[in-house]
Enzyme design. Structure first.
Site, PDB file in Angstrom:
ATOM      1  CG  HIS A 112      -1.991  -0.874   0.932  1.00 42.61           C
ATOM      2  ND1 HIS A 112      -1.941  -2.629   1.398  1.00 42.61           N
ATOM      3  CD2 HIS A 112      -3.327  -0.557   0.470  1.00 42.61           C
ATOM      4  CE1 HIS A 112      -3.336  -2.817   1.089  1.00 42.61           C
ATOM      5  NE2 HIS A 112      -4.063  -1.773   0.195  1.00 42.61           N
ATOM      6  CE  LYS A 136      -3.286  -0.316   4.621  1.00 48.57           C
ATOM      7  NZ  LYS A 136      -4.754   0.331   4.950  1.00 48.57           N
TER       8      LYS A 136
END
Length: 271
Positions: A157, A161
């Protein structure tokens, strides 16, 4: 039936803005409220303008109780503390609560489940059609392959995040565990470092990568003695998560109280 009136929680964030755009493009749904955290510098801003749309007159507010007075549902991709606060109000108001928040603890799960005898909640670690099909496939493959095939879940990600493994990775791990007939918490291997010794038979491993602007890449690897099977999903734009969440809300409108998943929404529960 009249349009479903929806509140977007975290309306100033990336997912919140995507949700605002998708609602504006979808028949049968209308934005009626935009929720943001107390103290946010975005409070009072126009939700449409923040989402790159013409002004829509919906100002960001921190008062969910007032916003929910004339709403049918709330789309919630925020942080655990905010989501749990929203759960109580949504249940009290009797509105649909679609939860895409990740990083929720076991105690958070218990709070969510506690309201589902009187409220409609749709919760998923990932709202995309592709990922939920992937989870169904992972469960089936795990049923078919014995412990001679090791299972590893790899995810990547964007660098902002804050939780790991991702909610989607855990969802895929749960699917694999269900296929194997085991409890994931008892067979989960995370954060290998140093001299770890050999891999424990039957474990489901997780690896998390962070960097750049990756919207979400997930792979489940079934590694055997002489072959590997890799099932993967690559998200190219977070709009797909917003579209899935809106589909879930519209599906849940009018349903009986209970805790539902995207597998229910997509008819995959018995796949």
């Amino acid at each position: 039936m009249s349009d479903m009136r929806l509140i977007v929680a975290g309306a100033g964030g990336r997912m919140g803005r995507a949700l605002t755009r998708v609602i504006s493009e979808t028949k049968g749904a209308v934005l009626t409220g935009a929720l943001e955290a107390p103290g946010s510098e975005l409070l009072g801003k126009d939700a449409g303008m923040l989402a790159g749309l013409p002004p829509n007159g919906i100002k960001l507010s921190a008062d969910l109780w007032t916003l929910s007075a004339d709403a049918d549902g709330i789309l919630d991709f925020t942080v655990p503390g905010a989501t749990i606060a929203n759960v109580a109000i949504a249940a009290q108001r009797g509105i649909v609560h679609v939860i895409g928040t990740t990083g929720l603890s076991h105690s958070d799960d218990a709070v969510i489940k506690s309201v589902t005898s009187r409220a409609v909640v749709v919760r998923s670690g990932n709202m995309s059609l592709g990922v939920n099909l992937l989870a169904a496939l992972v469960k089936r493959v795990a049923q078919s392959l014995d412990e001679g095939f090791d299972i590893e879940v790899l995810e990547m990600h964007h660098k902002a995040k804050i939780d790991a493994p991702s909610g989607t990775a855990l969802m895929l791990g749960e699917a694999a565990a269900a296929g194997r007939g085991i409890v994931l918490d008892q067979h989960s291997a995370r954060g290998r470092d140093g001299v770890t010794g050999p891999r424990r038979a039957g474990d489901i491993g997780f690896a998390s990568l962070r960097g750049g602007t990756a919207a979400g890449d997930h792979s489940v690897i079934f590694a055997g003695a002489s072959e590997r099977l890799v099932l993967s999903h690559h998200a190219e734009d977070r709009t797909l998560f917003a579209q899935g969440a809106l589909k879930a809300a519209l599906w849940a409108h009018g349903k009986a109280p209970g805790l539902y998943s995207m597998a229910d929404v997509l008819g995959l529960a018995d796949f």
